[in-house]
Each structure stands twice: as C-alpha cells, then as structure tokens.
Design a protein around this motif. Structure first.
Motif, PDB file in Angstrom:
ATOM      1  N   ARG A 103      40.086  27.520  47.609  1.00 22.80           N
ATOM      2  CA  ARG A 103      41.234  28.428  47.560  1.00 22.80           C
ATOM      3  C   ARG A 103      40.766  29.873  47.685  1.00 22.80           C
ATOM      4  NH1 ARG A 103      42.292  28.906  41.043  1.00 22.80           N
ATOM      5  NH2 ARG A 103      43.298  30.852  41.657  1.00 22.80           N
TER       6      ARG A 103
ATOM      7  N   ASP B  51      43.076  35.312  44.087  1.00 21.25           N
ATOM      8  CA  ASP B  51      44.401  35.867  43.822  1.00 21.25           C
ATOM      9  C   ASP B  51      44.282  37.381  43.637  1.00 21.25           C
ATOM     10  OD1 ASP B  51      45.647  33.346  43.791  1.00 21.25           O
ATOM     11  OD2 ASP B  51      45.114  33.046  41.678  1.00 21.25           O
TER      12      ASP B  51
ATOM     13  N   ILE C  62      44.565  39.710  41.459  1.00 20.75           N
ATOM     14  CA  ILE C  62      44.754  39.915  40.020  1.00 20.75           C
ATOM     15  C   ILE C  62      44.179  41.239  39.531  1.00 20.75           C
ATOM     16  CG2 ILE C  62      44.850  37.446  39.473  1.00 20.75           C
ATOM     17  CD1 ILE C  62      41.884  37.604  38.692  1.00 20.75           C
TER      18      ILE C  62
ATOM     19  N   GLN D  67      38.019  35.547  38.477  1.00 17.90           N
ATOM     20  CA  GLN D  67      39.066  34.560  38.729  1.00 17.90           C
ATOM     21  C   GLN D  67      38.871  33.309  37.873  1.00 17.90           C
ATOM     22  OE1 GLN D  67      41.673  34.671  41.655  1.00 17.90           O
ATOM     23  NE2 GLN D  67      42.471  33.458  39.953  1.00 17.90           N
TER      24      GLN D  67
ATOM     25  N   ASP E 155      41.430  31.927  35.118  1.00 18.90           N
ATOM     26  CA  ASP E 155      41.931  30.554  35.230  1.00 18.90           C
ATOM     27  C   ASP E 155      41.654  29.746  33.966  1.00 18.90           C
ATOM     28  OD1 ASP E 155      42.756  31.153  37.782  1.00 18.90           O
ATOM     29  OD2 ASP E 155      41.176  30.017  38.798  1.00 18.90           O
TER      30      ASP E 155
ATOM     31  N   PHE F 248      50.201  39.095  39.196  1.00 17.86           N
ATOM     32  CA  PHE F 248      49.611  39.421  40.478  1.00 17.86           C
ATOM     33  C   PHE F 248      50.045  40.820  40.917  1.00 17.86           C
ATOM     34  CE2 PHE F 248      49.504  34.707  41.994  1.00 17.86           C
ATOM     35  CZ  PHE F 248      48.484  34.457  41.087  1.00 17.86           C
TER      36      PHE F 248
END
Length: 270
Positions: A141, A144, A146, A219, A223, A231
């Motif tokens: 993936r 994000d 963030i 990340q 997580d 975000f």
C-alpha cells in the motif's frame, strides 16, 4: 502548480549576504565528476549512520557526467561506513566494471541499470534493505497523508505490485521496476523495500530515501495504535508536496548531512 524557481525562492534568505547553501556549477566534466563522487560517498556514509546496512545489500548510483550510460556506485561487500572515493566503481549499462578494483552486485544493479536506461532524466537512484521500509512494503500500500513529512510523497510515489521476494539477476524484473518510475521520485516494491530516484542529484535521492524510511516507520507506528488517523486533505497535501517535496528541497535537506560528514569523516575522501 508552482514552478521550481517559485518553490526555491520560498527558502532563500531575503538578505543575500547570509550563509546559505547554493547548488554548484562546474567548469569541466572532471570537476563535476569529482563532486558527484564525493556526494555519492557521503550518501553511503549517511546510510551507514542510519543503520541501513544489511550485509552486502544496498546500492546507490549516480551517472557519470561524460558517459551517461556509465554509473558510479558503491563496491560490493564493502560496508556503507567504509565506502570512500578510492573504492568507488564505475559500471557500464551491462554491469561490467570499467573502473575500480571491486565487484558489483549484479542482482541489485539489474534494477538500477534498468531504471537509468528507461529514464534518461534520472540521474541518481538509491535502494537498501531497511527495517521499516521492508516491513511496510509487505503491505502493498501507499503512504497515507498523515503528516507534512508524508505529504512530501503525496501522489509522488507508487507501489510496485509485482512481488519482490525473488528479485535476482533477471532482466525482466528490472524492466518491471523501471516502468514504475515515470514522473515519481519513490517506489515501494512489494515484499522487497524502498527505492528512490532524483533527476538532479545523489543528494536528493539519498535524502528522500531516508525520509521515505522515516515515513514508513511513522505509518507503522500510527497503524499500530488501531486508532483511525486524521488525513491531510488532498489539496493541502499537494500544496505541501510542491513546497517540501521537490528535488531541490531534497538536495537542500542533505546539505547539513554532507557538511557534518565532511567535517567528522574526512577519510571518506581518501
């Protein structure tokens, strides 16, 4: 979209007499070659400082200014902390060492040569087997948005879905990786790890690799909380990327690292 000059001007001091890093210019190819090699060595030492070593894995490459199909790179089976000007090697597109005394890791060089060949505008490339980048790559993936750090890679990195667990000396594997680097500076290769490039300098490629590894760590930490993060909006993420994610900013971030290494590890220029 802001042009490069506009982005750069944001960070330049208004008073021209103040100390501020300036990108170099060169009068001869030999002068430029020496500069590229010095900064390649410094990038290797910076990777050592970040503990990016993993046996003989890891490659950093920079094109030669006169022979663009030849690449300066770190020697095989030499720790990043022991790379110096005198043991760098020059390798042609086929992976043959044309200058230097050490071997090249053919398995890793396949990826670099393919990327450089498909993208003549890519000047430098970095790859290492890092802890957090490799772990995050297993997820397949993207990062994000963030944080401002992560926004530097917003819409400027890709995931290479082809599994990287069996990457070796296969030319086809190199072609698949090369195809992913159209217009981006970073890739997360599933089950393999991180790769970054620069169309300007080894400085930028190295800094963005360090930054990408750091973002992967952030990340994974977020997580692990199991709390949905907030975000940055796409519009603000793009704005941040334009201001803090360019080749120039990557180069600028690397300059204090270079100066510190130059002063504390003068042996790297032997």
């Amino acid at each position: 979209m802001l042009d490069t000059r506009t982005r750069e001007s944001v960070y330049r001091p208004q008073q021209p007499d103040l100390v501020f890093p300036e990108r170099p210019s060169f009068e001869t190819p030999a002068e430029e070659r020496a500069h590229r090699k010095r900064h390649l060595v410094a990038a290797c030492r910076a990777f050592a400082g970040e503990a990016f070593d993993y046996g003989f894995a890891g490659h950093l490459t920079i094109r030669d200014p006169e022979r663009p199909q030849h690449y300066w790179t770190n020697p095989m089976a030499v720790h990043f902390a022991q790379v110096r000007m005198s043991n760098l090697i020059l390798v042609d597109h086929a992976g043959k060492v044309v200058e230097g005394d050490y071997a090249v890791n053919q398995a890793g060089f396949v990826l670099h040569s393919a990327v450089h060949d498909v993208h003549p505008d890519i000047l430098a490339m970095c790859h290492a087997h890092t802890v957090y980048g490799t772990a995050f790559a297993a997820l397949g993936r993207k990062l994000d948005p963030i944080s401002q750090d992560a926004c530097a890679f917003f819409e400027d990195h890709v995931v290479i879905e082809d599994e990287g667990g069996q990457v070796a000396v296969e030319v086809e594997a190199g072609k698949k990786v090369a195809g992913a680097f159209a217009g981006v500076k970073a890739a997360i290769h599933r089950n393999h790890g991180l790769l970054t490039v620069s169309r300007h300098s080894i400085d930028a490629a190295a800094f963005w690799f360090i930054a990408l590894e750091r973002c992967c760590r952030q990340q994974l930490l977020v997580d692990a909380t199991a709390i949905p993060p907030g975000f940055v909006s796409p519009e603000r993420a793009r704005y941040s990327r334009e201001h803090v994610g360019s080749d120039y900013i990557g180069w600028l971030h690397f300059q204090p690292m270079y100066e510190h290494l130059e002063r504390t590890q003068p042996d790297m220029f032997d």
